[in-house]
Design an enzyme around this catalytic site. Structure first.
Site, PDB file in Angstrom:
ATOM      1  N   HIS A  28      65.312  26.200  77.946  1.00 57.24           N
ATOM      2  CA  HIS A  28      64.579  27.382  77.497  1.00 57.24           C
ATOM      3  C   HIS A  28      63.310  26.977  76.740  1.00 57.24           C
ATOM      4  O   HIS A  28      62.254  27.563  76.937  1.00 57.24           O
ATOM      5  CB  HIS A  28      65.463  28.242  76.581  1.00 57.24           C
ATOM      6  CG  HIS A  28      66.669  28.815  77.252  1.00 57.24           C
ATOM      7  ND1 HIS A  28      66.876  30.171  77.399  1.00 57.24           N
ATOM      8  CD2 HIS A  28      67.746  28.214  77.833  1.00 57.24           C
ATOM      9  CE1 HIS A  28      68.023  30.378  78.021  1.00 57.24           C
ATOM     10  NE2 HIS A  28      68.571  29.211  78.297  1.00 57.24           N
ATOM     11  N   ASP A 127      62.927  34.821  73.713  1.00 58.85           N
ATOM     12  CA  ASP A 127      63.929  34.564  74.751  1.00 58.85           C
ATOM     13  C   ASP A 127      64.853  35.767  74.888  1.00 58.85           C
ATOM     14  O   ASP A 127      65.155  36.457  73.918  1.00 58.85           O
ATOM     15  CB  ASP A 127      64.739  33.321  74.389  1.00 58.85           C
ATOM     16  CG  ASP A 127      65.531  32.779  75.554  1.00 58.85           C
ATOM     17  OD1 ASP A 127      66.580  33.386  75.879  1.00 58.85           O
ATOM     18  OD2 ASP A 127      65.119  31.774  76.164  1.00 58.85           O
ATOM     19  N   SER A 369      65.895  22.932  86.691  1.00 55.93           N
ATOM     20  CA  SER A 369      66.049  21.874  87.695  1.00 55.93           C
ATOM     21  C   SER A 369      65.680  22.381  89.081  1.00 55.93           C
ATOM     22  O   SER A 369      65.036  21.677  89.872  1.00 55.93           O
ATOM     23  CB  SER A 369      67.491  21.355  87.699  1.00 55.93           C
ATOM     24  OG  SER A 369      67.761  20.626  86.526  1.00 55.93           O
TER      25      SER A 369
END
Length: 487
Positions: A28, A127, A369
């Site tokens: 994050h 977030d 990823s």
């Protein structure tokens, strides 16, 4: 005729003051810091609010810019029974320490509210795991943008299941209802995870909009339209964040310091043929038991592929030989000394994936990823474990056709603890061979992955979709600020 105010013209030229509040996990913090730096590079005043240890990660990962500032608030590691400096979920090794760090984030609210009360911004970007920022933004009368670390595809899938719940007694497979593509899920999320995801996504719908570490060509315009049609909410694709850093040195320093020198890693890859190496990494929040690592090792050796395998350290302890044999077949490292590298700890993943020798990525399908692999044009072997990763797998394999599935179906809330199933070496080997054998299927997958990689690079360049989204978002935030001043 509208009156024209020189003051308003001057006001519109003023840079924005934007505060970013990242969730305390590498997946994050890193993309949100990368995105924040773009706002700084475009002349706006950016402040990231985080804890001391995480501020240090950002300092080493993000190139210096005079408009890019850090403000730290304390994290109560010792009061929580954690070692000093453990302030990030990526530093945890089990469910107990994970929950201590997770719950400790609640203590950030008071000092953050105090700081923003004294230094109000034009916009807060928080977030999605911090829904409490909604109250703070409303109190300050500033827009709140939510950074969501998922793909829009995954968000749409969660929203679909929220609107059309699966009956409690039903068993997979399930079709995602009313979706742009026919997508079949072979697993269901744990009840607690589903409830957390649904409540946080519901809270983010009360924000001014969401920003994503992705580019619209990967999610697809059809999912932007689906999301906006079903929620009435705005979304801005601003990634891939990993392409917002320019030099090889900047990419190497992204995140923590690699335990293997970048030069040694790149030199080893330089000696290998194109598309011959499979890169294996399950992210910073997944920890396999020894019996599963053993099966992976056997599968990799049986496949005959060259490899780089990233394995999490065992709580920072030196590993004795007898401990190693619990997760590595006897003699594995000696037999594969020229064929592979095992990295225990952090690896320079972005640089590894960019290397022409890497032909496949065996991954947990965490979104960072995934977007790093796609940005590099590297196809994937998918092994989702927790969070929204099973949705990402379907975007990779069924929708975009840039990966093959290992075929796992155990969906957990976190990446820690013993699992009910051990995935056998045979299934893992088949998936590796399927992508790496050079056959027709693997070549078609590779071509599609490379095409998406090119689109990712175009997206962040001037005139690209993500570049234009940054411009549109900045214009929107200026408009909101100016309307507030006119009130």
């Amino acid at each position: 005729m509208e009156s024209h105010s020189p003051y308003l013209d001057e006001q519109r030229q003023q840079p924005l003051r934007i505060y970013f509040i990242p969730f305390l996990a590498a997946g994050h913090i890193l993309p949100l810091s990368d995105i924040a730096r773009v706002f700084a590079a475009r002349g706006h005043h950016v402040t990231i609010i985080t804890t001391p240890s995480n501020a240090q990660i950002i300092r080493t990962s993000t190139p210096h810019h005079p408009n890019f500032l850090l403000h730290t608030v304390p994290f109560p590691s010792q009061e929580l029974g954690l070692p000093d400096g453990i302030e990030n979920l990526s530093d945890t090794f089990d469910d107990d320490t994970f929950m201590k760090v997770f719950n400790g984030m609640d203590t950030l609210r008071e000092p953050i509210e105090h700081f923003l009360g004294r230094h109000p911004p034009d916009c807060i970007v928080a977030d999605f795991m911090f829904p409490w920022v909604e109250d703070l933004a409303n109190k300050l009368r500033v827009p709140r943008l939510v950074f969501n670390g998922f793909s829009l595809f995954a968000i749409c899938a969660v929203e679909s299941f929220r609107a059309h719940p699966v009956p409690p007694d039903a068993s997979p497979p399930f079709l995602i209802h009313d979706f742009p593509h026919t997508v079949t899920m072979n697993a269901t999320p744990p009840t607690l995870l589903r409830e957390v995801l649904e409540s946080t996504l519901e809270a983010e719908l009360r924000s001014h909009g969401i920003i994503l570490n992705n580019f619209v060509e990967l999610d697809g315009e059809e999912y932007v339209q689906y999301y906006e049609r079903t929620t009435g909410h705005k979304v801005w694709h601003l990634g891939p964040a990993c392409l917002l850093h320019g030099t090889a040195e900047e990419k190497a320093e992204r995140g923590q310091k690699s335990v293997l020198s970048v030069q040694k890693c790149m030199s080893w890859l330089d000696s290998k043929n194109p598309n011959s190496v499979v890169y294996i990494c399950f992210g910073s929040l997944c920890c396999f038991p020894d019996c599963q690592l053993y099966e992976i090792a056997c599968a990799v050796e049986a496949s005959g592929c060259e490899f780089i395998w990233v394995v999490r350290e065992k709580e920072g302890k030196e590993e004795e030989e007898e401990m190693k044999e619990k997760w590595l077949p006897k003699g594995f490292e000696e037999r594969n000394s020229k064929k592979g590298i095992i990295i225990r700890g952090w690896a320079p993943q972005v640089l590894i994936l960019r290397h022409s020798a890497v032909g496949g990525f065996l991954s947990h399908c965490g979104w960072n990823s995934t977007v790093e692999a796609i940005s590099a044009g590297v196809p994937m072997i998918t092994w989702p474990m927790h969070s929204e990763q099973f949705y990402n797998e379907k975007l990779i394999t069924e929708v975009r056709g840039v990966g093959v599935e290992v075929g796992v179906d155990e969906w957990r809330s976190t990446g820690y603890g013993q699992r009910e199933k051990v995935v056998g070496r045979g299934r893992i080997e088949v998936a590796i061979r399927r992508l790496m054998d050079g056959g027709n299927e693997s070549q078609e997958i590779r071509v599609r992955a490379q095409e998406l990689g090119k689109k990712a690079r175009v997206a962040v360049q001037e005139g690209g979709s993500s570049f234009n989204n940054f411009t549109a978002l900045i214009d929107e935030l200026k408009r909101l600020r100016d309307c507030k001043h006119e009130d």
